[in-house]
Design a protein around this motif. Structure first.
Motif, mmCIF file in Angstrom:
data_model
loop_
_atom_site.group_PDB
_atom_site.id
_atom_site.type_symbol
_atom_site.label_atom_id
_atom_site.label_comp_id
_atom_site.label_asym_id
_atom_site.label_seq_id
_atom_site.Cartn_x
_atom_site.Cartn_y
_atom_site.Cartn_z
ATOM 1 N N ILE A 8 0.895 -17.975 0.467
ATOM 2 C CA ILE A 8 0.462 -17.203 -0.708
ATOM 3 C C ILE A 8 -0.163 -15.883 -0.278
ATOM 4 C CG2 ILE A 8 -1.182 -17.172 -2.642
ATOM 5 C CD1 ILE A 8 -0.635 -20.179 -2.974
ATOM 6 N N VAL A 9 -0.979 -15.913 0.746
ATOM 7 C CA VAL A 9 -1.612 -14.684 1.254
ATOM 8 C C VAL A 9 -0.541 -13.728 1.783
ATOM 9 C CG1 VAL A 9 -3.133 -13.751 3.041
ATOM 10 C CG2 VAL A 9 -3.844 -15.755 1.720
ATOM 11 N N ILE A 10 0.414 -14.234 2.525
ATOM 12 C CA ILE A 10 1.504 -13.393 3.055
ATOM 13 C C ILE A 10 2.327 -12.813 1.911
ATOM 14 C CG2 ILE A 10 3.658 -13.422 4.372
ATOM 15 C CD1 ILE A 10 2.293 -15.386 6.315
ATOM 16 N N LEU A 11 2.653 -13.632 0.931
ATOM 17 C CA LEU A 11 3.411 -13.171 -0.233
ATOM 18 C C LEU A 11 2.638 -12.088 -0.983
ATOM 19 C CD1 LEU A 11 5.890 -13.407 -2.052
ATOM 20 C CD2 LEU A 11 4.710 -15.225 -3.291
ATOM 21 N N ALA A 12 1.332 -12.279 -1.147
ATOM 22 C CA ALA A 12 0.502 -11.284 -1.837
ATOM 23 C C ALA A 12 0.486 -9.969 -1.058
ATOM 24 C CB ALA A 12 -0.917 -11.813 -2.029
ATOM 25 N N ILE A 13 0.359 -10.055 0.257
ATOM 26 C CA ILE A 13 0.356 -8.841 1.095
ATOM 27 C C ILE A 13 1.688 -8.119 0.988
ATOM 28 C CG2 ILE A 13 0.282 -8.016 3.486
ATOM 29 C CD1 ILE A 13 -1.855 -10.193 4.017
ATOM 30 N N VAL A 14 2.775 -8.861 1.044
ATOM 31 C CA VAL A 14 4.110 -8.259 0.935
ATOM 32 C C VAL A 14 4.269 -7.573 -0.413
ATOM 33 C CG1 VAL A 14 6.581 -8.798 0.773
ATOM 34 C CG2 VAL A 14 5.218 -9.772 2.623
ATOM 35 N N LEU A 15 3.839 -8.237 -1.473
ATOM 36 C CA LEU A 15 3.942 -7.633 -2.811
ATOM 37 C C LEU A 15 3.080 -6.385 -2.928
ATOM 38 C CD1 LEU A 15 3.969 -10.772 -5.132
ATOM 39 C CD2 LEU A 15 5.848 -9.188 -4.683
ATOM 40 N N ILE A 16 1.866 -6.432 -2.421
ATOM 41 C CA ILE A 16 0.973 -5.275 -2.484
ATOM 42 C C ILE A 16 1.545 -4.113 -1.684
ATOM 43 C CG2 ILE A 16 -1.288 -4.398 -1.779
ATOM 44 C CD1 ILE A 16 -2.404 -7.204 -2.528
ATOM 45 N N LEU A 17 1.981 -4.404 -0.477
ATOM 46 C CA LEU A 17 2.541 -3.330 0.349
ATOM 47 C C LEU A 17 3.860 -2.824 -0.224
ATOM 48 C CD1 LEU A 17 1.785 -4.605 3.962
ATOM 49 C CD2 LEU A 17 0.613 -2.791 2.688
ATOM 50 N N GLY A 18 4.648 -3.705 -0.749
ATOM 51 C CA GLY A 18 5.930 -3.310 -1.327
ATOM 52 C C GLY A 18 5.748 -2.458 -2.568
ATOM 53 N N CYS A 19 4.741 -2.756 -3.342
ATOM 54 C CA CYS A 19 4.499 -2.008 -4.578
ATOM 55 C C CYS A 19 3.713 -0.732 -4.339
ATOM 56 C CB CYS A 19 3.751 -2.874 -5.588
ATOM 57 S SG CYS A 19 4.731 -4.281 -6.146
ATOM 58 N N SER A 20 3.054 -0.626 -3.201
ATOM 59 C CA SER A 20 2.216 0.552 -2.978
ATOM 60 C C SER A 20 3.031 1.781 -2.578
ATOM 61 C CB SER A 20 1.167 0.263 -1.907
ATOM 62 O OG SER A 20 1.789 0.113 -0.643
ATOM 63 N N GLU A 21 4.234 1.574 -2.129
ATOM 64 C CA GLU A 21 5.056 2.722 -1.766
ATOM 65 C C GLU A 21 5.557 3.413 -3.020
ATOM 66 O OE1 GLU A 21 8.130 2.177 1.125
ATOM 67 O OE2 GLU A 21 6.987 0.634 2.156
ATOM 68 N N LYS A 22 5.415 4.719 -3.025
ATOM 69 C CA LYS A 22 5.889 5.494 -4.165
ATOM 70 C C LYS A 22 7.195 6.169 -3.781
ATOM 71 C CE LYS A 22 1.374 6.476 -6.066
ATOM 72 N NZ LYS A 22 0.432 7.510 -6.463
ATOM 73 N N THR A 23 8.134 6.070 -4.658
ATOM 74 C CA THR A 23 9.398 6.749 -4.433
ATOM 75 C C THR A 23 9.273 8.141 -5.038
ATOM 76 O OG1 THR A 23 10.565 4.664 -4.612
ATOM 77 C CG2 THR A 23 11.876 6.673 -4.823
ATOM 78 N N VAL A 24 9.381 9.144 -4.211
ATOM 79 C CA VAL A 24 9.266 10.520 -4.670
ATOM 80 C C VAL A 24 10.668 11.074 -4.865
ATOM 81 C CG1 VAL A 24 8.422 12.826 -4.121
ATOM 82 C CG2 VAL A 24 7.096 10.820 -3.441
#
Length: 152
Positions: A8-24
């Motif tokens: 769950i912690v790994i999944l949360a980290i992946v989701l947070i990092l995956g969502c934090s990238e902004k596509t410019v």
């Protein structure tokens, strides 16, 4: 239990990092033209306020439909009568129509005669620009702030 928490912690980290990238996304060609037209509008405004006919005319199209000579005559008449000019040009919206870029512009200005008399005018017009290697003003439909001396 620990394995489940770790997942769950790994999944949360992946989701947070995956969502934090902004596509410019790069700006569109139309938005860049609008930006350029607004910059030209600002340069025209500055040249007019500074009573610099040469700088003003560098931004006016020489194509026959632009009435280049009319622009030049109008501003020179203004410069001959008014010792000081204060003009605010405010773009409201932009539209690309065929090969023209149109800016709806609200404006208000003050023209000062050498006697000290102040004239105030305001209006709105459609300023049409064309890309001729550089963005150039082709015409103004509606209220034209350039040539107030001829309007009296």
């Amino acid at each position: 239990m620990n394995g489940r928490r770790l997942k769950i912690v790994i999944l949360a980290i992946v989701l947070i990092l995956g969502c934090s990238e902004k596509t410019v996304k790069p700006p569109s060609a139309e938005s860049l033209k609008v930006k350029d037209a607004i910059e030209v509008l600002s340069a025209i405004n500055s040249a007019y306020e500074n009573r610099d006919a040469g700088a003003f005319m560098r931004h006016i199209s020489r194509e026959p439909s632009s009435n280049f000579n009319s622009f030049e005559e109008r501003i020179k008449r203004d410069f001959g009568i008014y010792g000081k000019i204060s003009l605010n040009l405010t773009p409201r919206w932009a539209r690309v129509k065929e090969d023209l870029l149109q800016l709806s512009v609200n404006w208000e200005g003050k023209w000062y005669e050498s006697s000290g008399k102040e004239l105030r005018y305001r209006g709105n017009g459609i300023f049409s620009f064309k890309d001729e290697g550089e963005i150039k003003l082709v015409r103004i439909d509606g209220d034209n702030p350039f040539g107030i001396a001829g309007e009296q």
